[in-house]
Design a protein around this motif. Structure first.
Motif, PDB file in Angstrom:
ATOM      1  N   HIS A   1       0.815  -1.217   0.000  1.00  0.00           N
ATOM      2  CA  HIS A   1       0.000   0.000   0.000  1.00  0.00           C
ATOM      3  C   HIS A   1       0.851   1.271   0.000  1.00  0.00           C
ATOM      4  CE1 HIS A   1      -3.288  -2.681   0.643  1.00  0.00           C
ATOM      5  NE2 HIS A   1      -2.895  -3.016   1.862  1.00  0.00           N
ATOM      6  N   ALA A   2       2.096   1.160   0.411  1.00  0.00           N
ATOM      7  CA  ALA A   2       2.980   2.334   0.414  1.00  0.00           C
ATOM      8  C   ALA A   2       4.420   1.868   0.255  1.00  0.00           C
ATOM      9  CB  ALA A   2       2.826   3.143   1.701  1.00  0.00           C
ATOM     10  N   ALA A   3       5.189   2.661  -0.487  1.00  0.00           N
ATOM     11  CA  ALA A   3       6.595   2.311  -0.729  1.00  0.00           C
ATOM     12  C   ALA A   3       7.462   3.553  -0.574  1.00  0.00           C
ATOM     13  CB  ALA A   3       6.766   1.718  -2.125  1.00  0.00           C
ATOM     14  N   PHE A   4       8.637   3.358   0.026  1.00  0.00           N
ATOM     15  CA  PHE A   4       9.592   4.440   0.237  1.00  0.00           C
ATOM     16  C   PHE A   4      10.948   3.994  -0.314  1.00  0.00           C
ATOM     17  CE2 PHE A   4       6.350   4.691   3.436  1.00  0.00           C
ATOM     18  CZ  PHE A   4       6.081   6.044   3.582  1.00  0.00           C
ATOM     19  N   ILE A   5      11.540   4.824  -1.151  1.00  0.00           N
ATOM     20  CA  ILE A   5      12.857   4.527  -1.711  1.00  0.00           C
ATOM     21  C   ILE A   5      13.835   5.595  -1.243  1.00  0.00           C
ATOM     22  CG2 ILE A   5      14.206   4.103  -3.793  1.00  0.00           C
ATOM     23  CD1 ILE A   5      12.018   2.053  -3.318  1.00  0.00           C
ATOM     24  N   ILE A   6      14.960   5.150  -0.679  1.00  0.00           N
ATOM     25  CA  ILE A   6      16.008   6.049  -0.207  1.00  0.00           C
ATOM     26  C   ILE A   6      17.147   6.017  -1.213  1.00  0.00           C
ATOM     27  CG2 ILE A   6      17.613   6.573   1.656  1.00  0.00           C
ATOM     28  CD1 ILE A   6      15.765   5.009   3.540  1.00  0.00           C
ATOM     29  N   GLY A   7      17.518   7.175  -1.748  1.00  0.00           N
ATOM     30  CA  GLY A   7      18.602   7.220  -2.722  1.00  0.00           C
ATOM     31  C   GLY A   7      19.422   8.489  -2.608  1.00  0.00           C
TER      32      GLY A   7
END
Length: 692
Positions: free
Chosen positions: A611-617
């Motif tokens: 339902h939710a996604a977080f990408i750290i870059g």
């Protein structure tokens, strides 16, 4: 005081010698007495050497009484000696500071404590006796552990303690081993009372009021229930409520009442929302509150500004303006509803056209790392300027533009067209005149625009955006249109172009239309986003009528092989943060384009159950970005706001000026653990867009 401190150094040393001497005399004496008594008992009861015959019981009793009397006399003499010396110490202190030192201590409510090198209390003044605090001969850190930190930090620090239900401020003078205790109970009581009685001003507004009543205010069941809830809630917490508009109320209370509502998490918002569950047009509340300033007129201004922010963020929430601090946000669990009508759009479009017509020239810009939606909406405004025959330029730094957007510009326009279309930010400042109009698209945060310096050199700024309004905002725009219910800024500009009342109508060339359609594709995730509404499809149809090529628009967003591999590698590192919530950390040794990070977040949402996604870059040597995406069940904007970012309900981001990716990961996980429950949307609410 320093003289008194040096006196205490001498006094406490002398005191310690006296106590040491007392121990050196008394303890050996007691040991000798015990040893002698033991031998006597052994000899007497066993009648060794005829002891019992020689010493009668009367002598034994008399000897015991005598020994006890001698011991009592020794203890009494020691007590008198130490007490006398302590009294002399007070007298010596009085000689240094003044003859009425004890009264001065008591009047100022100051306590003094002297400790030796082992941190044992060897003297204190009478304040502690009056406060029924007995600490003589105790280790001061065993009595109050918090004082150790004060000793370690040095004499410039002040600690606050509560002892026997009284407040103290404590300072330590290390050279003298002197602790100064200031009783601040009365001050703290007055401060606490003043704080609890401080004024708080709020403005309450019922969202969608006009649409819900449909001309039948007195007998509308939803409105009646909502008003009952509002009156009951404000009465419960002691809030004065005054109606000044059909849908708006002024709220007045003290800080005590406000803190209780805050502890309740302003449940009035959820209660009012619940009365319209299942209705075609939902009724919600937006509340702006201001506190921590003594002037109620100023508080009213701050509350009004807070209400504007609450409504521009989609409503259904409480925004608290704390004077001198960052704003606080409560609620916002549901997406903004489409409330646009063709009449309203026509009025807004005509207002924008009049501003453009009266300007000498127009500068149009989006945000840094310009994406296709920012470019498309800017081109739409450019088309309006061309129709009004007003000189205009897009402020674009190609190096601060996403790869696909840069490619779209260079492939869609030849060199001559591109030179006529855009101007770098370093040259744009020279085009600013007294009557220049600056139009900002797809962003409203001044630090994020392509050329922030331009905003400081003009007083005519237009803001058109679809992201939830953040606390940081472009000041005093002459035209402000933020609609979080829209899928994209390109959608809003498309409506302006079609529904304006200007005749003949505004023309839009097919290249502009294609890029604008690509912007809608991007921000609506090809119509799969929850914020895609009827108007999104209508805007796409309008662009098709202007010659937009959906195949080309799709090609502008396609990945090449390297990008596909890059996205796949990021997604392969996906971890679970909570049920239905995932995150991934891109290679910390590689720099990523913001679009690539966002693309990886979108790719995660293609998997069932997420339902939710977080990408750290990492986007540069000192900048790390989190890109967040949601399917609409979780408000990622609320989570990103807690981390200093923001954005849309289903599409948000946060930027960190840090070099450690692991540190950013910890911030993300702590935010999810703490605020995820608040960010979950009310999935039972019916989302029906308003008919035109």
């Amino acid at each position: 005081m320093f003289a008194f401190a040096h006196t205490n150094i001498y006094n406490k040393t002398t005191m310690k010698k006296k106590i040491h001497t007392f121990r050196a005399v008394v303890f050996p004496t007691i040991l000798v007495e015990i040893a002698g008594l033991t031998l006597f008992v052994i000899f007497y009861f066993n009648n060794f050497a005829g002891t019992r015959d020689v010493i009668s019981p009367e002598y034994v009793i008399g000897g015991a009484v005598g020994i006890v009397g001698i011991n009592i006399l020794i203890l009494w003499i020691a007590y008198i000696s130490i007490s006398s010396y302590r009294h002399k110490t007070d007298l010596k202190a009085a000689e240094v500071i003044g003859s009425d030192v004890q009264e001065a201590y008591n009047f100022a409510m100051i306590g003094l404590v002297v400790t030796d090198e082992n941190d044992i209390v060897i003297w204190h003044n009478d304040l502690f006796k009056e406060r029924h605090i007995d600490i003589l001969d105790l280790n001061i850190f065993e009595w109050q552990r918090e004082l150790r930190t004060l000793k370690d930090k040095g004499s410039n620090e002040v600690a606050k303690l509560i002892i026997n239900n009284r407040n103290f401020e404590v300072k330590y003078l290390s050279d003298a081993g002197l602790w100064i205790f200031k009783d601040t109970t009365d001050y703290e009581s007055i401060y606490s009372y003043s704080k609890l009685q401080a004024p708080v001003v709020g403005i309450l507004s019922m969202d969608n009021y006009e649409e819900v009543i449909k001309g039948d205010d007195d007998y509308n069941d939803t409105i009646t229930k909502a008003k009952d809830i509002i009156f009951e809630y404000t009465q419960k917490y002691g809030v004065l409520l005054r109606k000044f508009k059909d849908s708006n109320y002024l709220m007045l209370c003290n800080y005590d009442a406000y803190s209780k509502m805050q502890a309740d998490n302003f449940s009035i918002v959820d209660k009012v929302r619940s009365v319209s569950i299942g209705e075609d047009i939902p009724l919600t509340l937006s509340i702006g509150i201001a506190r921590d300033f003594p002037d109620v007129v100023k508080l009213n201004e701050l509350a009004s500004a807070a209400l504007d922010i609450a409504m521009s963020r989609g409503g259904d929430q409480v925004v608290v303006s704390v004077y001198g601090k960052e704003m606080e946000f409560y609620g916002g669990k549901t997406e903004a509803q489409e409330k646009r009508s063709r009449v309203k759009i026509r009025v807004l479009a005509d207002s924008l056209i009049n501003l453009i017509k009266n300007a000498s020239n127009v500068l149009i810009m989006g945000h840094t790392n310009m994406d296709m939606d920012a470019l498309g909406s800017c081109l739409g405004v450019k088309a309006i300027c061309e129709r009004m025959k007003v000189p205009s330029k897009l402020v674009v730094d190609l190096k601060a533009t996403e790869i696909k957007t840069r490619a779209a510009l260079t492939s869609s326009f030849n060199r001559e067209e591109l030179e006529d279309l855009i101007v770098p930010s370093k040259d744009a400042l020279g085009l600013v005149k007294s009557d220049t109009l600056v139009v900002v698209c797809d962003v409203h945060i001044p630090s994020m625009v392509m050329a922030p310096a331009i905003l400081d050199h003009t007083n005519k700024v237009v803001v058109i955006d679809h992201h939830r309004r953040a606390e940081e905002y472009i000041e005093s725009p002459v035209f402000n249109y933020i609609d979080p219910a829209a899928s994209s800024a390109s959608e809003l500009i498309t409506e302006f172009i079609r529904f304006s009342s200007i005749s003949p109508r505004i023309e839009l060339n097919s290249t502009y239309a294609t890029i604008m359609l690509s912007g809608i594709f991007l921000d609506s995730s090809f119509y799969k986003s929850k914020n895609t509404g009827i108007r999104t499809f209508e805007a796409s149809t309008i662009l098709k009528e202007y010659g937009a090529d959906n195949s080309v628009a799709d090609d502008l967003l396609k990945d090449d092989y390297e990008e596909y591999i890059e996205t796949t590698n990021i997604v392969s590192k996906m971890k679970t943060a909570d049920y239905g919530v995932v995150y991934a950390i891109a290679n910390p040794n590689q720099f990523y384009d913001a679009a690539s990070i966002a693309k990886a977040a979108n790719a995660c949402l293609q998997m069932k159950g997420i339902h939710a996604a977080f990408i750290i870059g990492r986007t540069s040597g000192k900048e790390i970005k989190i890109s967040a995406r949601s399917d609409g069940l979780i408000n990622v904007s609320k989570l990103c706001e807690k981390m200093g970012g923001g954005g849309h309900f289903t599409s948000s981001a946060a930027t960190f000026l840090k070099s450690d990716v692991n540190e950013v990961e910890e911030i993300l996980l702590n935010t999810i653990r703490k605020y995820l429950s608040e960010a979950k949307a009310d999935v039972n609410r019916k989302h029906t867009p308003e008919e035109m």
